[in-house]
Design a protein around this motif. Structure first.
Motif, mmCIF file in Angstrom:
data_model
loop_
_atom_site.group_PDB
_atom_site.id
_atom_site.type_symbol
_atom_site.label_atom_id
_atom_site.label_comp_id
_atom_site.label_asym_id
_atom_site.label_seq_id
_atom_site.Cartn_x
_atom_site.Cartn_y
_atom_site.Cartn_z
ATOM 1 N N THR A 78 -9.483 5.571 -7.235
ATOM 2 C CA THR A 78 -8.431 6.412 -5.897
ATOM 3 C C THR A 78 -9.383 7.272 -5.192
ATOM 4 O OG1 THR A 78 -7.623 8.094 -7.400
ATOM 5 C CG2 THR A 78 -6.485 6.232 -7.266
ATOM 6 N N ILE A 79 -8.856 7.360 -3.892
ATOM 7 C CA ILE A 79 -9.783 8.405 -3.083
ATOM 8 C C ILE A 79 -8.669 9.284 -2.476
ATOM 9 C CG2 ILE A 79 -11.708 6.625 -2.321
ATOM 10 C CD1 ILE A 79 -9.942 6.222 0.243
ATOM 11 N N GLN A 80 -9.030 10.354 -1.797
ATOM 12 C CA GLN A 80 -8.113 11.308 -1.175
ATOM 13 C C GLN A 80 -6.901 10.533 -0.358
ATOM 14 O OE1 GLN A 80 -8.125 14.558 -2.119
ATOM 15 N NE2 GLN A 80 -6.182 14.877 -0.697
ATOM 16 N N LEU A 98 -1.892 1.727 -2.296
ATOM 17 C CA LEU A 98 -2.749 0.890 -3.356
ATOM 18 C C LEU A 98 -2.176 -0.702 -3.448
ATOM 19 C CD1 LEU A 98 -3.563 3.575 -5.936
ATOM 20 C CD2 LEU A 98 -4.981 2.413 -4.315
ATOM 21 N N PHE A 99 -0.704 -0.666 -3.595
ATOM 22 C CA PHE A 99 -0.068 -1.913 -3.804
ATOM 23 C C PHE A 99 -0.328 -2.872 -2.153
ATOM 24 C CE2 PHE A 99 3.183 -0.835 -6.866
ATOM 25 C CZ PHE A 99 2.374 -0.879 -7.921
ATOM 26 N N ARG A 125 6.975 -4.364 -10.173
ATOM 27 C CA ARG A 125 5.453 -4.091 -9.873
ATOM 28 C C ARG A 125 5.303 -2.793 -10.231
ATOM 29 N NH1 ARG A 125 0.984 -5.126 -5.086
ATOM 30 N NH2 ARG A 125 -0.747 -4.976 -6.595
ATOM 31 N N LEU A 126 6.113 -1.728 -9.901
ATOM 32 C CA LEU A 126 6.130 -0.416 -10.362
ATOM 33 C C LEU A 126 6.280 -0.299 -11.748
ATOM 34 C CD1 LEU A 126 5.757 2.148 -9.034
ATOM 35 C CD2 LEU A 126 8.314 2.563 -8.844
ATOM 36 N N GLN A 127 7.319 -1.042 -12.358
ATOM 37 C CA GLN A 127 7.460 -0.943 -13.780
ATOM 38 C C GLN A 127 6.272 -1.401 -14.542
ATOM 39 O OE1 GLN A 127 10.523 -3.407 -15.495
ATOM 40 N NE2 GLN A 127 10.285 -2.581 -17.425
ATOM 41 N N LEU A 128 5.498 -2.398 -14.021
ATOM 42 C CA LEU A 128 4.345 -2.732 -14.824
ATOM 43 C C LEU A 128 3.163 -1.638 -14.443
ATOM 44 C CD1 LEU A 128 3.874 -6.525 -13.905
ATOM 45 C CD2 LEU A 128 4.169 -5.693 -16.028
ATOM 46 N N PHE A 129 3.355 -1.008 -13.421
ATOM 47 C CA PHE A 129 2.150 -0.111 -12.875
ATOM 48 C C PHE A 129 2.176 1.111 -13.736
ATOM 49 C CE2 PHE A 129 1.094 3.863 -10.729
ATOM 50 C CZ PHE A 129 -0.230 3.609 -10.230
ATOM 51 N N TYR A 130 3.631 1.564 -14.270
ATOM 52 C CA TYR A 130 3.740 2.833 -15.170
ATOM 53 C C TYR A 130 3.475 2.506 -16.552
ATOM 54 C CZ TYR A 130 5.334 5.641 -11.220
ATOM 55 O OH TYR A 130 5.397 6.160 -10.146
#
Length: 114
Positions: free
Chosen positions: A54-56, A63-64, A78-83
């Protein structure tokens, strides 16, 4: 004297009922659930992901957007997988310079094929 003994018995009985209802008398008993084919397939799913730094100013949404999923997926899926891949980010934002995993799709084992 009878009233005092009766009161003590009622208090002890109420305490035992309270403990039984809150903690349960069978708290150590193992209850097995029947495993259906779908439940087994859900556990065997492993997300396909890439690792990015990641960057500032990066957010989960940005990112998605930069790295779209390979297969159609809803944002909540997708958010569930991300977490699941990044459990430390549930209560904080990505830090610049941090490497995180972005889910792209699911890889399903051959056992789940119908």
């Amino acid at each position: 004297m009878r009233a005092l003994v009766l009161t003590a018995i009622i208090i002890i009985f109420a305490f035992v009922i309270k403990v039984d209802l809150t903690e349960g008398s069978l708290q150590l008993a193992a209850f097995s659930q029947k495993k259906t084919e779908n439940a087994l397939c859900e556990k065997e799913r492993e997300p396909n992901y890439i690792t990015v730094q990641t960057i500032q100013g990066d957010s989960i949404h940005s990112l998605f957007a930069l790295h779209p999923a390979k297969v159609p997926m809803t944002f909540p899926e997708r958010l569930q997988l991300f977490y699941e891949l990044n459990p430390h980010l549930q209560l904080q934002a990505p830090v610049p310079g941090e490497k995180i995993k972005l889910p792209l799709s699911f890889e399903i084992e051959n056992k789940c094929g119908k």
